[in-house]
Design a protein around this motif. Structure first.
Motif, PDB file in Angstrom:
ATOM      1  N   GLY A 234       0.907  -1.313   0.081  1.00 27.15           N
ATOM      2  CA  GLY A 234       0.077  -0.090   0.054  1.00 27.15           C
ATOM      3  C   GLY A 234       1.016   1.375   0.154  1.00 27.15           C
ATOM      4  N   ASP A 235       2.093   1.191   0.338  1.00 27.86           N
ATOM      5  CA  ASP A 235       2.905   2.311   0.214  1.00 27.86           C
ATOM      6  C   ASP A 235       3.818   2.268  -0.998  1.00 27.86           C
ATOM      7  OD1 ASP A 235       2.137   3.293   2.784  1.00 27.86           O
ATOM      8  OD2 ASP A 235       3.270   1.858   3.791  1.00 27.86           O
ATOM      9  N   LEU A 236       3.815   1.258  -1.673  1.00 33.65           N
ATOM     10  CA  LEU A 236       4.819   1.184  -2.983  1.00 33.65           C
ATOM     11  C   LEU A 236       4.070   1.760  -4.090  1.00 33.65           C
ATOM     12  CD1 LEU A 236       7.650   0.025  -3.713  1.00 33.65           C
ATOM     13  CD2 LEU A 236       6.404  -1.862  -4.158  1.00 33.65           C
ATOM     14  N   ASN A 237       4.516   2.551  -4.812  1.00 36.84           N
ATOM     15  CA  ASN A 237       3.945   3.370  -6.004  1.00 36.84           C
ATOM     16  C   ASN A 237       4.680   2.529  -7.031  1.00 36.84           C
ATOM     17  OD1 ASN A 237       1.917   5.078  -5.104  1.00 36.84           O
ATOM     18  ND2 ASN A 237       3.452   6.739  -4.747  1.00 36.84           N
ATOM     19  N   ARG A 238       4.045   2.487  -8.319  1.00 36.04           N
ATOM     20  CA  ARG A 238       4.679   2.152  -9.499  1.00 36.04           C
ATOM     21  C   ARG A 238       6.061   2.352  -9.714  1.00 36.04           C
ATOM     22  NH1 ARG A 238       2.647   3.271 -15.392  1.00 36.04           N
ATOM     23  NH2 ARG A 238       3.506   5.169 -14.907  1.00 36.04           N
ATOM     24  N   GLY A 239       6.194   3.991  -9.609  1.00 32.57           N
ATOM     25  CA  GLY A 239       7.447   4.449 -10.127  1.00 32.57           C
ATOM     26  C   GLY A 239       8.711   3.900  -9.345  1.00 32.57           C
ATOM     27  N   LYS A 240       8.359   3.750  -7.998  1.00 31.07           N
ATOM     28  CA  LYS A 240       9.643   3.118  -7.028  1.00 31.07           C
ATOM     29  C   LYS A 240       9.776   1.731  -7.340  1.00 31.07           C
ATOM     30  CE  LYS A 240      11.153   2.983  -2.441  1.00 31.07           C
ATOM     31  NZ  LYS A 240      11.013   3.431  -0.905  1.00 31.07           N
ATOM     32  N   ALA A 241       8.829   0.869  -7.750  1.00 33.24           N
ATOM     33  CA  ALA A 241       8.989  -0.435  -8.063  1.00 33.24           C
ATOM     34  C   ALA A 241       9.576  -0.570  -9.244  1.00 33.24           C
ATOM     35  CB  ALA A 241       7.425  -0.989  -8.143  1.00 33.24           C
ATOM     36  N   PHE A 242       9.239   0.072 -10.355  1.00 32.72           N
ATOM     37  CA  PHE A 242      10.022  -0.027 -11.531  1.00 32.72           C
ATOM     38  C   PHE A 242      11.353   0.746 -11.598  1.00 32.72           C
ATOM     39  CE2 PHE A 242       6.203   0.757 -14.966  1.00 32.72           C
ATOM     40  CZ  PHE A 242       5.700  -0.594 -14.200  1.00 32.72           C
ATOM     41  N   ALA A 243      11.710   1.562 -10.688  1.00 32.27           N
ATOM     42  CA  ALA A 243      13.121   1.931 -10.817  1.00 32.27           C
ATOM     43  C   ALA A 243      13.886   0.792  -9.857  1.00 32.27           C
ATOM     44  CB  ALA A 243      13.047   3.310  -9.651  1.00 32.27           C
ATOM     45  N   ALA A 244      13.361   0.219  -8.963  1.00 31.60           N
ATOM     46  CA  ALA A 244      13.984  -0.847  -8.412  1.00 31.60           C
ATOM     47  C   ALA A 244      14.130  -2.116  -9.242  1.00 31.60           C
ATOM     48  CB  ALA A 244      13.098  -1.254  -7.204  1.00 31.60           C
ATOM     49  N   PHE A 245      13.244  -2.208 -10.219  1.00 36.65           N
ATOM     50  CA  PHE A 245      13.508  -3.377 -11.214  1.00 36.65           C
ATOM     51  C   PHE A 245      14.671  -3.134 -11.924  1.00 36.65           C
ATOM     52  CE2 PHE A 245      12.759  -5.745 -15.180  1.00 36.65           C
ATOM     53  CZ  PHE A 245      12.508  -6.939 -14.805  1.00 36.65           C
ATOM     54  N   THR A 246      14.715  -1.835 -12.603  1.00 40.94           N
ATOM     55  CA  THR A 246      16.021  -1.382 -13.462  1.00 40.94           C
ATOM     56  C   THR A 246      17.303  -1.391 -12.757  1.00 40.94           C
ATOM     57  OG1 THR A 246      15.570   1.105 -12.898  1.00 40.94           O
ATOM     58  CG2 THR A 246      14.472   0.144 -14.786  1.00 40.94           C
ATOM     59  N   LYS A 247      17.115  -1.306 -11.393  1.00 44.19           N
ATOM     60  CA  LYS A 247      18.599  -1.515 -10.644  1.00 44.19           C
ATOM     61  C   LYS A 247      18.886  -2.989 -10.108  1.00 44.19           C
ATOM     62  CE  LYS A 247      17.937   2.938  -8.143  1.00 44.19           C
ATOM     63  NZ  LYS A 247      17.160   3.614  -6.792  1.00 44.19           N
ATOM     64  N   GLY A 248      18.035  -3.923 -10.772  1.00 43.74           N
ATOM     65  CA  GLY A 248      18.316  -5.404 -10.527  1.00 43.74           C
ATOM     66  C   GLY A 248      17.817  -5.854  -9.091  1.00 43.74           C
ATOM     67  N   GLU A 249      16.825  -4.990  -8.374  1.00 44.68           N
ATOM     68  CA  GLU A 249      16.655  -5.351  -6.963  1.00 44.68           C
ATOM     69  C   GLU A 249      15.384  -6.154  -6.954  1.00 44.68           C
ATOM     70  OE1 GLU A 249      18.744  -1.217  -5.014  1.00 44.68           O
ATOM     71  OE2 GLU A 249      16.153  -1.368  -5.278  1.00 44.68           O
ATOM     72  N   VAL A 250      14.674  -6.347  -8.140  1.00 39.53           N
ATOM     73  CA  VAL A 250      13.369  -6.883  -8.156  1.00 39.53           C
ATOM     74  C   VAL A 250      13.465  -8.142  -8.815  1.00 39.53           C
ATOM     75  CG1 VAL A 250      10.994  -6.749  -8.928  1.00 39.53           C
ATOM     76  CG2 VAL A 250      12.019  -4.853  -8.098  1.00 39.53           C
ATOM     77  N   GLY A 251      12.880  -9.382  -8.347  1.00 42.15           N
ATOM     78  CA  GLY A 251      12.738 -10.728  -9.056  1.00 42.15           C
ATOM     79  C   GLY A 251      11.510 -10.494  -9.958  1.00 42.15           C
ATOM     80  N   MET A 252      10.339 -10.222  -9.810  1.00 38.11           N
ATOM     81  CA  MET A 252       9.260 -10.174 -10.440  1.00 38.11           C
ATOM     82  C   MET A 252       8.455  -9.036 -10.329  1.00 38.11           C
ATOM     83  SD  MET A 252       7.858 -14.229 -10.081  1.00 38.11           S
ATOM     84  CE  MET A 252       8.594 -14.369  -8.255  1.00 38.11           C
ATOM     85  N   LEU A 253       7.775  -8.571 -11.425  1.00 40.77           N
ATOM     86  CA  LEU A 253       6.683  -7.676 -11.145  1.00 40.77           C
ATOM     87  C   LEU A 253       5.822  -7.337 -12.373  1.00 40.77           C
ATOM     88  CD1 LEU A 253       8.059  -3.902 -11.147  1.00 40.77           C
ATOM     89  CD2 LEU A 253       8.885  -5.689 -12.605  1.00 40.77           C
ATOM     90  N   ASN A 254       4.774  -6.685 -12.661  1.00 42.64           N
ATOM     91  CA  ASN A 254       3.992  -6.590 -13.812  1.00 42.64           C
ATOM     92  C   ASN A 254       4.533  -5.189 -14.587  1.00 42.64           C
ATOM     93  OD1 ASN A 254       2.180  -8.948 -13.533  1.00 42.64           O
ATOM     94  ND2 ASN A 254       1.110  -7.767 -11.947  1.00 42.64           N
ATOM     95  N   GLY A 255       4.735  -5.376 -15.669  1.00 41.94           N
ATOM     96  CA  GLY A 255       5.337  -4.248 -16.539  1.00 41.94           C
ATOM     97  C   GLY A 255       4.851  -4.005 -17.810  1.00 41.94           C
TER      98      GLY A 255
END
Length: 405
Positions: A234-255
């Motif tokens: 509930g505190d995680l916005n899309r922009g922050k999640a996407f930025a984490a993915f581009t940094k290699g910190e995310v295993g999976m997400l919808n994109g």
């Protein structure tokens, strides 16, 4: 064939005309502002249509819907607006329908799923301008290091997320249910669970049994087990999640396609699959569309139709989609991109578009329903929360908004 064949008589085509067009800026900075695209389209149109000028105003997405609403309220509507929603203006009788403006060829060339999404009471007022679909993204390097294959089912997602967490991945599955765009993340999951925002007759059914089951699963199998990362959904916005993915910190997400391009620029090896469901991949993806429309106020129906016929040529449609990593909205442009190796990275997104499910754009209550989802849905997966209760509250607010129309 020209727009005059399908529209009723009158509404200009009698002397020099200046069409006023207001559009949204899709650029990320000065280097790729949308002004360049629109200037090229406008000048090309003027060269082939003597007597018609096009005056373009490009505004940031944060301002464009509000500015157009102010113009309409003040009695100074543009002839053409490229914005996020059309239903309120259509219901108020302020828009030309598609068949009043477009040639038969242009209107018939829209992808059917997008033409349908542009209808109010079975009449098309919203012309799809650009589209996008969503897929499940995964970091191939992190998956390889954890000995994993691409997920196909919800059980795979849960098992893979647990393995990724064991290998120290910061966000095994990033679940952005913050207010930025949680209505999109929510719909993706609802579709994978066999539900959605509306039923077969178009009524809201946000608290359906299928939707409740989906959020029960998310809460129990991902969130409660600590598999969604250090930030509560509930505190995680899309922009922050996407930025984490581009940094290699995310295993999976919808994109979406733009994230794919940004991640690849940062050296992330991106895998993409349809969002898994209970027993296998989903048959339909979530689709997103932005709209362009013609306003009646200045009585430039014929000239507006001529502009749309020009604007929806394959070259113009593909140029915009290519510039901003989006998807074309016409059959012919989609076909061209699907057979062009240059666009290989978009082929999976293109393949998902014909069966995509969209927001209920034709409902004038959708804006208020969407706000309720963005404001409340994060609570559904909080510790001790009841997904059924939260979905019920959203359903009640959405139905109330619909009844007030």
């Amino acid at each position: 064939m020209t727009a005059t064949l399908s529209g009723c008589g009158g509404d200009s085509d009698g002397g020099d005309v200046t069409l006023k067009l207001v559009a949204a800026d899709y650029g990320t900075g000065e280097a790729n502002r949308s002004d360049t695209y629109w200037d090229g389209v406008a000048r090309g149109f003027e060269a082939s249509h003597p007597g018609i000028k096009v005056e373009v105003t490009v505004l940031p997405w944060t301002d464009v819907d509000r500015k157009v609403a102010q113009m309409v309220k003040a009695g100074k509507a543009p002839d053409i607006a490229q914005i996020g929603a059309y239903a309120d203006y259509a219901k108020a009788g302020k828009l030309y329908s598609a068949d009043q403006m477009l040639s038969v060829r242009t209107q018939a060339n829209f992808l059917p799923v997008l033409a349908d999404a542009g209808r109010v009471n079975q009449v098309q007022y919203g012309l799809p301008f650009v589209a996008s679909t969503r897929l499940l993204f995964y970091n191939k390097k992190l998956f390889s290091q954890s000995g994993l294959d691409a997920p196909k089912t919800w059980s795979d997602i849960a098992g893979d997320a647990a393995a990724l967490k064991a290998h120290g991945v910061k966000y095994p599955f990033a679940l952005p249910l913050g207010q930025e765009e949680s209505q999109a993340e929510t719909l993706m999951w609802l579709l994978s669970g066999g539900g959605g925002y509306t039923d077969d007759v178009g009524s809201y059914n946000i608290d359906s049994a299928e939707n409740i089951k989906t959020f029960d699963w998310l809460k129990s199998n991902l969130v409660d087990k600590g598999l969604v990362g250090p930030v509560a959904p509930g505190d995680l916005n899309r922009g922050k999640a996407f930025a984490a993915f581009t940094k290699g910190e995310v295993g999976m997400l919808n994109g979406h396609p733009t994230l794919m391009q940004e991640a690849q620029k940062q050296g992330v090896d991106v895998g993409m699959v349809p969002l898994p469901a209970v027993s296998g991949p989903t048959s339909s993806s979530m689709g997103v569309a932005d709209w362009i429309m013609g306003f009646k106020q200045n009585k430039h129906r014929v000239e507006t139709g001529k502009f749309f016929d020009f604007m929806f040529s394959d070259k113009n449609v593909i140029d915009f989609a290519d510039t901003y990593d989006m998807l074309p909205v016409t059959d012919s442009a989609s076909g061209s991109m699907e057979t062009d190796p240059k666009y290989k990275s978009l082929h999976k997104f293109l393949a998902a578009l014909p069966n995509a499910q969209f927001y209920p754009f034709g409902k004038t209550s959708w804006a208020r329903a969407s706000e309720s989802i963005k404001k409340n849905i994060g609570e559904a997966v909080e510790p001790g929360a009841s997904p059924e209760s939260v979905l019920g509250r959203i359903a009640q607010e959405s139905t109330t908004a619909e009844s007030a129309e």
